[in-house]
Write a protein that holds these residues in place. Structure first.
Motif, PDB file in Angstrom:
ATOM      1  N   ASP A 473       0.740  -1.082   0.117  1.00 49.78           N
ATOM      2  CA  ASP A 473      -0.009   0.047  -0.097  1.00 49.78           C
ATOM      3  C   ASP A 473       0.870   1.398   0.051  1.00 49.78           C
ATOM      4  O   ASP A 473       2.296   1.260  -0.282  1.00 49.78           O
ATOM      5  CB  ASP A 473      -0.977  -0.100   1.170  1.00 49.78           C
ATOM      6  N   VAL A 474       0.194   2.418   0.226  1.00 48.30           N
ATOM      7  CA  VAL A 474       1.124   3.773   0.168  1.00 48.30           C
ATOM      8  C   VAL A 474       2.079   3.592   1.268  1.00 48.30           C
ATOM      9  O   VAL A 474       3.124   4.436   1.098  1.00 48.30           O
ATOM     10  CB  VAL A 474       0.123   4.993   0.202  1.00 48.30           C
ATOM     11  N   VAL A 475       1.862   3.092   2.304  1.00 56.16           N
ATOM     12  CA  VAL A 475       2.734   2.873   3.680  1.00 56.16           C
ATOM     13  C   VAL A 475       3.918   2.278   3.174  1.00 56.16           C
ATOM     14  O   VAL A 475       5.065   2.712   3.262  1.00 56.16           O
ATOM     15  CB  VAL A 475       2.149   2.490   4.700  1.00 56.16           C
ATOM     16  N   SER A 476       3.778   1.072   2.654  1.00 60.70           N
ATOM     17  CA  SER A 476       4.691   0.373   1.958  1.00 60.70           C
ATOM     18  C   SER A 476       5.585   1.119   1.094  1.00 60.70           C
ATOM     19  O   SER A 476       6.901   1.121   1.204  1.00 60.70           O
ATOM     20  CB  SER A 476       4.289  -0.877   1.126  1.00 60.70           C
ATOM     21  N   TYR A 477       5.084   1.932   0.323  1.00 56.98           N
ATOM     22  CA  TYR A 477       5.912   2.636  -0.798  1.00 56.98           C
ATOM     23  C   TYR A 477       6.668   3.723  -0.054  1.00 56.98           C
ATOM     24  O   TYR A 477       7.797   4.122  -0.335  1.00 56.98           O
ATOM     25  CB  TYR A 477       5.101   3.079  -1.829  1.00 56.98           C
ATOM     26  N   ASN A 478       6.083   4.358   0.872  1.00 57.27           N
ATOM     27  CA  ASN A 478       6.775   5.687   1.514  1.00 57.27           C
ATOM     28  C   ASN A 478       7.867   5.138   2.412  1.00 57.27           C
ATOM     29  O   ASN A 478       8.850   5.895   2.497  1.00 57.27           O
ATOM     30  CB  ASN A 478       5.773   6.114   2.669  1.00 57.27           C
ATOM     31  N   ILE A 479       7.749   3.760   3.024  1.00 51.58           N
ATOM     32  CA  ILE A 479       8.910   3.402   3.863  1.00 51.58           C
ATOM     33  C   ILE A 479       9.995   2.981   2.741  1.00 51.58           C
ATOM     34  O   ILE A 479      11.392   3.496   3.237  1.00 51.58           O
ATOM     35  CB  ILE A 479       8.499   2.124   4.400  1.00 51.58           C
ATOM     36  N   LEU A 480       9.648   2.389   1.609  1.00 59.79           N
ATOM     37  CA  LEU A 480      10.747   2.398   0.617  1.00 59.79           C
ATOM     38  C   LEU A 480      11.330   3.391  -0.075  1.00 59.79           C
ATOM     39  O   LEU A 480      12.648   3.664   0.078  1.00 59.79           O
ATOM     40  CB  LEU A 480      10.083   1.402  -0.622  1.00 59.79           C
ATOM     41  N   ILE A 481      10.597   4.369  -0.206  1.00 60.95           N
ATOM     42  CA  ILE A 481      11.032   5.717  -0.851  1.00 60.95           C
ATOM     43  C   ILE A 481      11.963   6.254   0.378  1.00 60.95           C
ATOM     44  O   ILE A 481      12.909   7.003  -0.026  1.00 60.95           O
ATOM     45  CB  ILE A 481       9.763   6.806  -0.949  1.00 60.95           C
ATOM     46  N   ASP A 482      11.580   6.386   1.453  1.00 63.93           N
ATOM     47  CA  ASP A 482      12.314   6.868   2.483  1.00 63.93           C
ATOM     48  C   ASP A 482      13.684   5.989   2.894  1.00 63.93           C
ATOM     49  O   ASP A 482      14.783   6.787   3.004  1.00 63.93           O
ATOM     50  CB  ASP A 482      11.775   6.827   4.044  1.00 63.93           C
ATOM     51  N   GLY A 483      13.592   4.871   2.458  1.00 69.77           N
ATOM     52  CA  GLY A 483      14.828   3.969   2.543  1.00 69.77           C
ATOM     53  C   GLY A 483      15.843   4.555   1.520  1.00 69.77           C
ATOM     54  O   GLY A 483      17.210   4.570   1.761  1.00 69.77           O
TER      55      GLY A 483
END
Length: 725
Positions: A473-483
């Motif tokens: 979901d969007v949280v998953s992608y936000n985490i990856l983008i922050d990584g």
């Protein structure tokens, strides 16, 4: 760098753009298959209504719409939708309202999108008045359930604006979602509740508003907003309004009161709430005990939490007495305040016996998991793992570990960096038949990103869908983008941002600000600005202070102070005032640009914000980063008077100035100041003020100065300044 494609967004519903006329009295009321949601209604009537002009090709007779109406009456929504699509004209109000109602009631992503398309068409044709209040209320509920809170809120507000009172089931559902959402959600929930109740109170005939009057569920929704805000006074006010609308507090009301006590730091009142529940004759639910336990865990009182769980394990009913004994050392903290109306203190008599629970409450998996979270917060990872093992051997299946329990254990292991053990727990979940959900995978994903294991994070996000059938979901992608930001890979961050949008996942505010952070870190302020502009265009998100600050930081990192100052002016025009983060970015930009004159202007503004309180302007409490940067710039530029003002401000705010650093800067850059014995007297006089400031600064540093005496020298050869003034 790949350019960011414009977002494909759904514009919010806006009835306000229509002429402010009420709906016509001829609107047909639609009965849906939902027995719990009676038809909403309007609060006043009108006999004449002037509609906008419409092409005659859109005007239909009742006979033309009979096939569509027949399908709708038979609940054949799919066939009705296809008939609507192929209709050469706009169906009548009855058909449109029924179709929107049935699509909304289906509560699927596709049906919601279809209902929205009807709204867009009617809005473009200025025919929104064709829909009745029932269909709009159902659409608001569907939007709230789908997470489109802004859209749902706009529907309810537009109905109120157009003279209708939505059914309580509709507007309270939106209020409930707002109360639990982030940012200004709880405040918006309060505003929406007040708008409805204010309209009801203005009615001369209260019976007209019977179906719109707030019930207990509606009050619970707005009380939850107050609890999330920690607004005790407003909570009390609304609590006292419940009898006016014949709404009686239930167990959920008091569960929310437990949350409020926790938010207000009133641990001493938790057991008092439980006592009041029992004295009111209300049977506590297991959620009541969950709330109590979570409150004690939140207060880091694991001793009381453990005694509470042990009492439940033993089947004891004297939980009130146990909790009161645990809190004898924590007497009532505040007397004569608003809590006295919510939680009256029991009479202090020697023979007072706390009430007993009406039945035995055995701990379930959620109770154990809440205690495990307390252990995790305290770093007691061994206790977390041991409790998981104990839960596996419980005879009661309701106490066995569930996906929340396993996710808590995985979170604890991720917190200490034990990623291999965390993956083993994930594998165990699959082995015992407890499916991991998206939250579980997101916890692991965040762990890999925090440890800069981006390749494993990318592998995990692929496994989510392929092996577990869990779509990111969007949280998953936000985490990856922050990584990717953590490894300074802005291109990778952009790649996954675009992938997220390509998969139809709407970016959140965090998505935008995280991507802005990536471009700011890589020194690309124009791309930061471009992402910011995309965010402004997206009606699903609200630009906040964080986004503005990130935009300012993007320019300041390159020392582009003038561009940053223009952004700050735009902030003010948009109703945002610079905060510590804004000023900190500006100070860093000034340091990079080596513009000490700008530092003086910035310090004067910061100083004014610290000392003066203006109406509508939030107070400013400077932090160490901001003041240290400004002091550093001033010392390097020999602005010693201002530097002393800044260090005084630091000390007033409990910040220890770095004297060692300032001493080194002074010795390296200014130790030969005022040394010329051949300067003219006029020149010496002009520099006397600066010299006095320099001597005062040296005095603060503890260096040789005129206040100490002239015999102390940094160097024996006398190259440095004599200390005469």
């Amino acid at each position: 760098m790949t350019a960011i494609n414009p977002l494909s967004v759904t514009h919010p519903l806006s009835f306000q753009s229509l002429p402010p006329t009420p709906f016509p009295t001829t609107t047909t009321t639609v009965t849906t298959t939902n027995p719990k949601l009676p038809n909403p209604f309007r609060t006043h009537s009108t006999t004449n209504h002037s509609e906008p002009s419409l092409s005659t090709t859109l005007i239909t007779s009742t006979n033309d719409d009979q096939p569509l109406l027949s399908l709708l009456r038979q609940r054949k929504t799919e066939e009705a939708w296809l008939t609507y699509l192929h209709s050469p004209h706009l169906p009548n109000s009855q058909c449109l309202s029924r179709l929107v109602s049935q699509l909304s009631y289906q509560n699927t992503k596709q049906s919601f999108t279809r209902a929205q398309s009807i709204i867009r068409r009617l809005r473009d044709l200025r025919q929104l008045h064709r829909l009745d209040a029932n269909s709009l209320g159902l659409l608001a509920v569907a939007a709230a359930k789908a997470g489109h809170i802004l859209y749902a809120t706009s529907i309810i507000k537009s109905m109120l604006h157009s003279g209708y009172l939505p059914h309580v089931k509709a507007w309270s559902a939106v209020t409930s979602r707002l109360a639990g959402s982030a940012d200004d959600g709880p405040l918006e929930a309060l505003k929406l509740f007040n708008s409805v109740t204010r309209r009801i109170r203005r009615l001369t005939d209260p019976s007209v508003a019977t179906d719109a009057r707030p019930d207990t569920a509606a009050f619970n929704a707005v009380l939850n907003a107050c609890a999330n805000l920690g607004d005790t006074k407003k909570f009390v006010q609304l609590f006292e309004e419940m009898p006016e609308f014949d709404a009686k507090p239930d167990v959920l009301t008091y569960n929310i009161l437990i949350k409020l006590c926790a938010r207000a730091n009133r641990k001493d009142l938790l057991v008092c709430v439980l006592e009041r529940i029992l004295e009111e004759g209300i049977v506590p639910c297991i959620t009541t005990l969950h709330s109590l336990l979570a409150a004690y865990v939140g207060f880091h009182d694991l001793e009381t939490a453990e005694k509470m769980v042990q009492a439940m394990r033993e089947g004891r009913k004297d939980l009130c007495k146990i909790l009161k004994d645990c809190n004898l050392e924590n007497p009532d903290q505040i007397e004569g305040e608003v809590f006295d109306k919510l939680v009256p203190k029991p009479a202090t008599v020697s023979n007072y016996e706390p009430p007993l629970l009406p039945k035995v409450y055995k701990p379930d998996s959620r109770i154990y998991t809440t205690l495990m979270k307390g252990y995790m917060k305290e770093g007691r990872i061994g206790d977390v793992v041991r409790m998981l093992e104990a839960m596996r051997h419980q005879s009661d299946s309701s106490s066995h570990p569930d996906h929340v329990t396993y996710t808590t254990v995985i979170s604890a292991l991720v917190k200490v960096g034990s990623m291999e053990r965390a993956r083993q727990v994930l594998a165990e979940m699959a082995r015992v038949g407890v499916p991991a959900n998206r939250i579980t995978y997101n916890v692991l994903l965040k762990g890999y990103c925090q440890q800069l294991q981006i390749d494993k994070a990318k592998e995990l996000i692929r496994e989510m869908a392929s092996n577990a059938g869990v779509e990111p979901d969007v949280v998953s992608y936000n985490i990856l983008i922050d990584g990717f930001i953590l490894i300074d890979d802005s291109a990778g961050a952009l790649e996954y941002f675009n992938e997220m949008r390509a998969r139809g996942i709407a970016p959140t505010k965090v998505s935008y600000t995280t991507l802005m952070k990536a471009f700011a870190s890589s020194g690309q302020p124009k791309l930061v600005h471009k992402v910011f502009d995309e965010m402004l265009k997206d009606p699903r998100v609200k630009v906040d202070q964080v986004a503005w600050n990130m935009l300012v930081e993007g320019y300041c990192k390159l020392g582009l102070v003038e561009e940053a100052k223009k952004i700050v002016e735009r902030m003010r025009e948009d109703g945002f005032y610079p905060d510590v983060a804004t000023y900190g970015s500006l100070a860093n930009g000034i340091a990079v640009a080596r513009k000490p004159g700008e530092a003086l202007l910035l310090w004067n503004e910061v100083k004014g914000r610290c000392r003066e309180e203006k109406e509508g302007v939030p107070p400013l409490k400077p932090d160490e980063g901001l003041l240290d940067t400004l002091a550093d710039v001033c010392v390097r530029a020999a602005f010693f008077k201002k530097a002393l003002e800044i260090v005084v401000c630091m000390e007033e705010n409990g910040i220890s100035p770095n004297k060692t650093k300032y001493t080194r800067i002074y010795v390296e850059m200014h130790s030969r100041m005022f040394t010329s014995k051949h300067a003219s007297k006029a020149r010496q006089d002009r520099r006397s003020d600066r010299k006095r400031a320099a001597e005062a600064f040296k005095f603060w540093l503890g260096l040789p100065n005129s206040y100490y005496g002239s015999e102390w020298r940094l160097e024996p050869d006398g190259d440095y300044a004599t200390d005469s003034v």
